[in-house]
Structure formats: C-alpha cells, structure tokens
Design a protein around this motif. Structure first.
Motif, PDB file in Angstrom:
ATOM      1  N   LEU A 342       0.827  -1.206   0.000  1.00 19.18           N
ATOM      2  CA  LEU A 342       0.000   0.000   0.000  1.00 19.18           C
ATOM      3  C   LEU A 342       0.861   1.257   0.000  1.00 19.18           C
ATOM      4  N   SER A 343       1.861   1.308   0.886  1.00 20.94           N
ATOM      5  CA  SER A 343       2.670   2.527   0.993  1.00 20.94           C
ATOM      6  C   SER A 343       3.511   2.748  -0.254  1.00 20.94           C
ATOM      7  N   PHE A 344       4.017   1.677  -0.880  1.00 22.90           N
ATOM      8  CA  PHE A 344       4.811   1.864  -2.092  1.00 22.90           C
ATOM      9  C   PHE A 344       3.929   2.246  -3.282  1.00 22.90           C
ATOM     10  N   ALA A 345       2.709   1.716  -3.341  1.00 22.35           N
ATOM     11  CA  ALA A 345       1.778   2.159  -4.376  1.00 22.35           C
ATOM     12  C   ALA A 345       1.413   3.630  -4.175  1.00 22.35           C
ATOM     13  N   MET A 346       1.274   4.045  -2.926  1.00 20.82           N
ATOM     14  CA  MET A 346       0.987   5.449  -2.633  1.00 20.82           C
ATOM     15  C   MET A 346       2.151   6.346  -3.020  1.00 20.82           C
ATOM     16  N   LEU A 347       3.388   5.875  -2.829  1.00 22.22           N
ATOM     17  CA  LEU A 347       4.548   6.662  -3.252  1.00 22.22           C
ATOM     18  C   LEU A 347       4.534   6.876  -4.761  1.00 22.22           C
ATOM     19  N   ALA A 348       4.218   5.812  -5.508  1.00 23.50           N
ATOM     20  CA  ALA A 348       4.107   5.967  -6.960  1.00 23.50           C
ATOM     21  C   ALA A 348       3.003   6.959  -7.316  1.00 23.50           C
ATOM     22  N   ASP A 349       1.894   6.926  -6.563  1.00 22.69           N
ATOM     23  CA  ASP A 349       0.819   7.902  -6.778  1.00 22.69           C
ATOM     24  C   ASP A 349       1.313   9.325  -6.519  1.00 22.69           C
ATOM     25  N   SER A 350       2.136   9.479  -5.477  1.00 25.09           N
ATOM     26  CA  SER A 350       2.638  10.824  -5.164  1.00 25.09           C
ATOM     27  C   SER A 350       3.587  11.333  -6.256  1.00 25.09           C
ATOM     28  N   ALA A 351       4.299  10.428  -6.934  1.00 25.77           N
ATOM     29  CA  ALA A 351       5.124  10.824  -8.079  1.00 25.77           C
ATOM     30  C   ALA A 351       4.244  11.289  -9.234  1.00 25.77           C
ATOM     31  N   ASP A 352       3.128  10.579  -9.466  1.00 21.82           N
ATOM     32  CA  ASP A 352       2.165  11.016 -10.482  1.00 21.82           C
ATOM     33  C   ASP A 352       1.597  12.385 -10.127  1.00 21.82           C
TER      34      ASP A 352
END
Length: 453
Positions: A342-352
């Motif tokens: 979850l947290s790593f998917a959220m990090l990718a979202d924050s890059a987007d």
C-alpha cells in the motif's frame, strides 16, 4: 495512466520484479533481526555503544539516499534508469555483507571503529541497489491496479525471504561455523549474498521500464527537493514511513532479546519470526483483493489501528503463554503485511501527483526520500532500544533484572503500539484517494496524447 506508458505488464514481470525483494531480505532480515545481538553477544560491543553506533550510521546513511535517488533519476543507459543497479551492484554488496559480520581481534575502540565502518559501507551499498529497485516499481506501469499487483508480488517474496532467513540463519551459523559463530556468520552472509545476486539478475532480465518523465523536464536536484517539499501527500507518506519502520524495527530487534531473556526459550526465535513473516506474506497477497473494495487510505488506517491493539496486547501475555504469543504475532503479520504494498503504491501515486502538478517527474528522488524516512525511523528505534537497555542495566549473556525484562517487554508491546497509533492518525489527512488518482492519471494521459492532425 501516467505519461509515457506503452504495453501492458506481464505476469513474468510481476513475478520477476517481486523476486528481487526476496534477495534484499536476505540482507535486511539478517541486519534487523540479528546484527545488534551479533554485536553485543558475539563481537563483544556493549549494548549502549552498539546502539549509539547504529543510530549515528543510520542518520548519516539516510542523508545519502537523496543523492542516490538523484543519481538514479539522471542515469541514462540502454537498460533504463533503474535496472542497471540490479546488474552491477549485487557482488560488491555481497562482499561488504561478509565484512560487516567479521570479528577481527581488536580492542574495544577498534571493534567499534570496525563495526561503524563496515556497517556504514554495508548500508550505503545496500541502498545503492535497493533504492533504484524500489523506484523501478513506479515506472513498470502507470496503472493503479498493476502497481498494487507489482508491490504485492514484491512483498510476498520479501516476506518469504525473511521467513527463510530467520529460520535458516541461526542453523547456517551453527553448521558452517562448526559451533563457532565468529566463523559461521561471515560464511552465512557469503551464502546469502551469492543467492541474492542470482535473484537480482532474474529481476533485471525480466523487467521493462515503461513510464518515462516529460521530455522537457529540468535536471536540477534542488528543484526535485523543492517539488517534494510542496507535495503534501508525499510529506504524509514520509512521516508514515518513519513511524511504521520505527515500530517494526522496535519489535524485530527486540524479539531475539525477548525470547532469550524473558521467555528463556531462544530456540523459539527460529519459528516465531517466520510465523509473523508467513502471516505478513498472506496479508500482502490479499492486498490486490482488498484494494478492489476498500480505498487505500481507509485500508491503511484500519490496518494501523488493528496493529496498535495487537501489539499493545503483548504487554498482558505471561512469559509462559507461548500460544498467545504466536497468535498475536500471526495477527500482527496479517495486519502489517498489506502496509508495504500500500505505501509503495501510494509513493508511486505521489510521483504522479508531482508530475500532474509541476510537470516534472522524479521517481528515484520520491522513493529515496521515503527510504530516508525509513532509515530515520530505524535509527530512532535503535536509539530507543539502546537508551532503555542502558537505563535498565542490560548485561549480555546473563540473567536480566526485573527492570531489564520489563523494558524488553515494553519494546515488544506498548512502544510500537504507540507508533502505529500515530500512523493511523496521520493517514486521516492523506488526500490521494481512488477517485482523485483516476482523475490525475487521466489528465496525465491526455497531456501525453499526440495532438490531433
């Protein structure tokens, strides 16, 4: 879908990428579970000195993460930005891993200097491979569901690797060293280092970088950092990583002491940690299913609250109630397992989100700064352990006082529970929910679409 994406993710890539984290856990689990007790009970460094050294090195090493992330973002090769680090870094990492567990015949000051130097070198080399690997998950796909699958695969493999290490390392040390841990530990780390190198080669050969930054993106490191400072979702994830890593490190590092000095059953460590890791792998595997029905933010809050209750309950478990210990440990594994994907998917979202807002993408720096937070959390946890052990009079390889035993129990229960409760409160303010990310990714895809003739 984030800009510059071509082609769908294949099952081969999901599995191949995920395997990489098994290799990293061949190092990380040995470090987080066994290194402190190796320093105190094998190498002969005092608990206060070892904990202080670990804290200082972690703080210093944390500041190298943005530099490594910036270097990865600016790497240009025929293999991409991040994959080359999986090709050229593993063998130096294996060599340094062996050195960190060597025990040269030195005086107290010499031992501390050796431990400090080799640990700093190990963590810097580890980061130079692990951080680009983490950032790679953000450019394999721009699709939210595919990212969840990527990170679930990663952490299932990672927990599996951790399970194998906690069960096998003590036995390998005994077998390879012939009963001498000063010989057994370097040989054990050589075994894990070579095995990890093979796995990293598989991850390198099975993956493709798809998400590309905008062509006109400037190359200033300071601009990358400025973008992060104004990226509120990333700031929240930064502190989330710090807090959760602090909680996990407190429990993992204290577990060896708990079973050796409180439960008086050190042999149970070989099954207690795998019980957690297997349960965490099961929780991780459920993440793609859970995120189909529950928004990532709400799911993270629920998981952190459950972890708070389960961890706090350890305070009430008698030292002879082994069944209850294992039940709570398995429950914690199930609750904490999904937090990593979850947290790593959220990090990718924050890059987007950063690209959507500023027109610039720095995936490596985004993940590097999160790694920085994780190391700060680890350093904080080690400092807490060292301070408590020093205050309560911990003596290695001896019966502990009642105060020392109580401190070890608090490190397994109330203190990590307080950390996860803070994490739950933090996520209340996170705003990149599923509808918001769908809108952002649609906007990014429209920007990258060629103009109509």
């Amino acid at each position: 879908m984030a800009g510059g994406v071509s082609g769908r993710l294949t099952r081969r890539e999901v599995v191949g990428y995920g395997l990489g984290d098994m290799g990293f856990n061949f190092y990380w689990t040995n470090i987080s579970t066994f290194l402190l007790i190796f320093y105190t009970d094998v190498f002969g460094i005092s608990a206060a000195a070892a904990a202080s050294m670990l804290f200082v090195v972690k703080i210093f090493n944390a500041f190298t993460d943005p530099l490594i992330g910036a270097a990865a973002d600016r790497t240009r090769t025929r293999w991409g930005k991040f994959r080359p680090f999986l090709l050229f870094g593993p063998l130096p990492l294996a060599a340094v891993g062996v050195l960190a567990f060597c025990t040269p015949d030195l005086g107290p000051s010499g031992k501390l200097i050796w431990a400090c130097g080799t640990y700093l070198l190990l963590m810097t080399t580890y980061t130079s491979v692990n951080l680009p690997y983490s950032a790679l998950s953000g450019v394999l796909s721009g699709d939210a569901r595919e990212r969840n699958a990527i990170n679930a695969s990663r952490f299932v493999a990672g927990f599996a690797g951790g399970t194998v290490v906690t069960a096998a390392s003590p036995r390998l040390v005994q077998w390879l060293g012939g009963g001498d841990p000063t010989l057994g530990w370097p040989l054990t780390m050589l075994f894990w280092g070579l095995a990890a190198a093979v796995i990293f080669a598989i991850s390198f050969s099975t993956t493709t970088e798809r998400v590309q930054p905008p062509q006109a993106q400037p190359a200033s490191i300071w601009q990358d950092l400025a973008d992060l400072r104004s990226n509120r979702p990333w700031i929240l994830l930064f502190f989330l990583a710090l807090i959760i890593m602090g909680s996990i490190t407190l429990r993992m590092t204290s577990t060896a002491y708990y079973f050796k000095y409180v439960v008086n059953r050190p042999e149970l460590l070989a099954s207690f940690m795998p019980a957690y890791l297997l349960a965490a792998a099961a929780g991780t595997a459920l993440t793609p299913l859970l995120t189909r029905f529950i928004d990532k933010r709400k799911l993270m809050i629920g998981l952190m609250l459950a972890s708070t209750l389960l961890s706090g309950a350890f305070l009430l478990v008698p030292s002879d109630n082994i069944t209850m210990m294992y039940a709570l440990q398995i429950g914690l594994g199930l609750a904490l397992g999904p937090k990593s994907p979850l947290s790593f998917a959220m990090l990718a979202d924050s890059a987007d989100y950063n690209e959507w807002r500023h027109g610039r993408r720095a995936t490596g720096m985004t993940f590097a700064a999160s790694s920085f937070a994780q190391k700060l959390g680890t350093a904080l946890a080690v400092a807490v352990i060292g301070a408590i052990f020093s205050a309560l009079g911990y003596v290695p390889n001896a019966a502990q006082s009642a105060d020392s035993q109580a401190g070890i129990v608090w490190l397994m229960s109330v203190i990590p529970a307080a950390f996860t409760l803070m994490a739950a409160g933090l996520m209340v303010f996170y705003t990149l929910d599923n509808p918001t990310m769908a809108r952002i990714q649609a906007d990014l895809a429209a920007r990258k679409r060629p103009p109509s003739p």
